[in-house]
Scaffold this motif. Structure first.
Motif, PDB file in Angstrom:
ATOM      1  N   ILE A  58       0.857   4.534   4.070  1.00 47.18           N
ATOM      2  CA  ILE A  58       1.619   3.372   4.243  1.00 47.18           C
ATOM      3  C   ILE A  58       2.981   3.791   4.416  1.00 47.18           C
ATOM      4  N   THR A  59       3.873   2.839   5.100  1.00 49.84           N
ATOM      5  CA  THR A  59       5.326   2.859   5.313  1.00 49.84           C
ATOM      6  C   THR A  59       5.891   1.704   4.715  1.00 49.84           C
ATOM      7  N   VAL A  60       7.275   1.904   4.120  1.00 51.05           N
ATOM      8  CA  VAL A  60       7.786   0.954   3.386  1.00 51.05           C
ATOM      9  C   VAL A  60       9.220   0.772   3.977  1.00 51.05           C
ATOM     10  N   GLU A  61       9.216  -0.636   4.566  1.00 47.11           N
ATOM     11  CA  GLU A  61      10.356  -0.958   4.989  1.00 47.11           C
ATOM     12  C   GLU A  61      11.306  -1.924   4.210  1.00 47.11           C
ATOM     13  N   THR A  62      12.458  -1.720   4.246  1.00 46.69           N
ATOM     14  CA  THR A  62      13.600  -2.581   3.424  1.00 46.69           C
ATOM     15  C   THR A  62      14.104  -3.387   4.421  1.00 46.69           C
ATOM     16  N   ARG A  63      13.756  -4.924   3.861  1.00 47.05           N
ATOM     17  CA  ARG A  63      14.464  -6.087   4.855  1.00 47.05           C
ATOM     18  C   ARG A  63      15.161  -6.904   3.779  1.00 47.05           C
ATOM     19  N   GLY A  64      16.521  -6.531   3.847  1.00 49.89           N
ATOM     20  CA  GLY A  64      17.444  -7.517   2.821  1.00 49.89           C
ATOM     21  C   GLY A  64      16.926  -6.503   1.453  1.00 49.89           C
ATOM     22  N   ARG A  65      16.398  -7.699   0.464  1.00 51.33           N
ATOM     23  CA  ARG A  65      16.210  -7.269  -0.846  1.00 51.33           C
ATOM     24  C   ARG A  65      14.797  -6.935  -1.145  1.00 51.33           C
ATOM     25  N   THR A  66      13.990  -7.257  -0.019  1.00 54.41           N
ATOM     26  CA  THR A  66      12.527  -7.180   0.055  1.00 54.41           C
ATOM     27  C   THR A  66      12.228  -5.684   0.734  1.00 54.41           C
ATOM     28  N   ARG A  67      11.098  -5.175   0.086  1.00 48.32           N
ATOM     29  CA  ARG A  67      10.364  -3.844   0.668  1.00 48.32           C
ATOM     30  C   ARG A  67       8.872  -4.411   1.076  1.00 48.32           C
ATOM     31  N   VAL A  68       8.742  -4.456   2.449  1.00 49.99           N
ATOM     32  CA  VAL A  68       7.640  -4.577   3.162  1.00 49.99           C
ATOM     33  C   VAL A  68       7.011  -3.386   3.293  1.00 49.99           C
ATOM     34  N   ASN A  69       5.386  -3.448   2.897  1.00 50.46           N
ATOM     35  CA  ASN A  69       4.456  -2.471   2.954  1.00 50.46           C
ATOM     36  C   ASN A  69       3.749  -2.507   4.251  1.00 50.46           C
ATOM     37  N   ARG A  70       3.367  -1.437   5.124  1.00 50.61           N
ATOM     38  CA  ARG A  70       2.419  -1.539   6.122  1.00 50.61           C
ATOM     39  C   ARG A  70       1.774  -0.186   6.340  1.00 50.61           C
ATOM     40  N   LEU A  71       0.361  -0.464   6.716  1.00 51.26           N
ATOM     41  CA  LEU A  71      -0.415   0.565   6.901  1.00 51.26           C
ATOM     42  C   LEU A  71      -0.149   1.392   7.772  1.00 51.26           C
ATOM     43  N   ASP A  72      -0.238   2.751   7.840  1.00 51.74           N
ATOM     44  CA  ASP A  72       0.117   3.860   8.890  1.00 51.74           C
ATOM     45  C   ASP A  72      -1.018   4.311   9.009  1.00 51.74           C
ATOM     46  N   PRO A  73      -1.740   4.049  10.242  1.00 51.00           N
ATOM     47  CA  PRO A  73      -2.839   4.732  10.717  1.00 51.00           C
ATOM     48  C   PRO A  73      -3.036   6.061  10.847  1.00 51.00           C
ATOM     49  N   SER A  74      -1.599   6.764  11.189  1.00 53.95           N
ATOM     50  CA  SER A  74      -1.379   8.124  11.381  1.00 53.95           C
ATOM     51  C   SER A  74      -1.675   9.101  10.303  1.00 53.95           C
ATOM     52  N   GLY A  75      -1.604   8.378   8.932  1.00 55.69           N
ATOM     53  CA  GLY A  75      -1.523   8.905   7.677  1.00 55.69           C
ATOM     54  C   GLY A  75      -2.948   9.395   7.405  1.00 55.69           C
ATOM     55  N   PHE A  76      -3.626   9.025   8.297  1.00 58.74           N
ATOM     56  CA  PHE A  76      -5.261   9.271   7.790  1.00 58.74           C
ATOM     57  C   PHE A  76      -5.707  10.636   8.975  1.00 58.74           C
ATOM     58  N   ALA A  77      -4.790  11.011   9.342  1.00 53.88           N
ATOM     59  CA  ALA A  77      -5.006  12.474  10.155  1.00 53.88           C
ATOM     60  C   ALA A  77      -5.451  13.285   9.510  1.00 53.88           C
ATOM     61  N   PRO A  78      -4.990  13.962   8.109  1.00 53.66           N
ATOM     62  CA  PRO A  78      -5.615  14.893   7.546  1.00 53.66           C
ATOM     63  C   PRO A  78      -6.942  14.713   6.904  1.00 53.66           C
ATOM     64  N   VAL A  79      -7.396  13.525   6.741  1.00 53.85           N
ATOM     65  CA  VAL A  79      -8.772  13.148   6.224  1.00 53.85           C
ATOM     66  C   VAL A  79      -9.837  13.346   7.402  1.00 53.85           C
ATOM     67  N   LEU A  80      -9.193  12.718   8.748  1.00 58.70           N
ATOM     68  CA  LEU A  80      -9.981  13.148   9.740  1.00 58.70           C
ATOM     69  C   LEU A  80     -10.355  14.402  10.003  1.00 58.70           C
ATOM     70  N   SER A  81      -9.338  15.290   9.988  1.00 66.41           N
ATOM     71  CA  SER A  81      -9.369  16.809  10.144  1.00 66.41           C
ATOM     72  C   SER A  81     -10.370  17.535   9.298  1.00 66.41           C
ATOM     73  N   TRP A  82     -10.209  16.998   8.197  1.00 66.66           N
ATOM     74  CA  TRP A  82     -10.895  17.709   7.059  1.00 66.66           C
ATOM     75  C   TRP A  82     -12.603  17.270   7.504  1.00 66.66           C
ATOM     76  N   LEU A  83     -12.724  15.874   7.650  1.00 57.45           N
ATOM     77  CA  LEU A  83     -13.863  15.498   8.147  1.00 57.45           C
ATOM     78  C   LEU A  83     -14.523  16.064   9.347  1.00 57.45           C
ATOM     79  N   GLU A  84     -13.707  16.312  10.407  1.00 56.03           N
ATOM     80  CA  GLU A  84     -14.195  16.953  11.452  1.00 56.03           C
ATOM     81  C   GLU A  84     -14.866  18.454  11.375  1.00 56.03           C
ATOM     82  N   PHE A  85     -14.044  19.101  10.438  1.00 52.03           N
ATOM     83  CA  PHE A  85     -14.601  20.506  10.053  1.00 52.03           C
ATOM     84  C   PHE A  85     -16.113  20.421   9.481  1.00 52.03           C
TER      85      PHE A  85
END
Length: 106
Positions: A58-85
């Motif tokens: 996930i990525t976290v973006e600060t908007r004023g006093r709020t921190r907004v969390n968002r899924l980062d699909p590119s973060g799954f690359a290590p998992v996909l690489s491991w499974l591809e093996f």
């Protein structure tokens, strides 16, 4: 295995964090938004979000006093690489088995 991939697998190991990822796949959420959906303290949810962030999921973006969390699909690359093996490993094993069976079949 790199630190990032170890952190990625660590983040995915927990069912609560996997549930949070499913929620974030539908929409961005603040800590309060996520906390409202679980029977745990806001501090506990923050720890889960930190582990997900450390894992690159996930990525976290600060908007004023709020921190907004968002899924980062590119973060799954290590998992996909491991499974591809292992996908290639089983393709090779099954191909060898098929050749052996076909060789022995009259």
């Amino acid at each position: 295995m790199t630190d990032l991939s170890q952190n990625t697998f660590r983040a995915l190991a927990d069912p609560t964090r996997r549930d949070i990822l499913r929620m974030l796949s539908a929409q961005e959420m603040t800590i309060a938004d996520v906390s409202a959906r679980f029977d745990m303290t806001r501090a506990a949810v923050k720890k889960h979000l930190t582990v997900l962030s450390d894992g690159g999921l996930i990525t976290v973006e600060t908007r004023g006093r709020t921190r907004v969390n968002r899924l980062d699909p590119s973060g799954f690359a290590p998992v996909l690489s491991w499974l591809e093996f292992f996908d290639q490993f089983w393709d090779d094993r099954l191909s060898t088995l098929k050749k052996t069976i076909e060789k022995d079949t009259p």
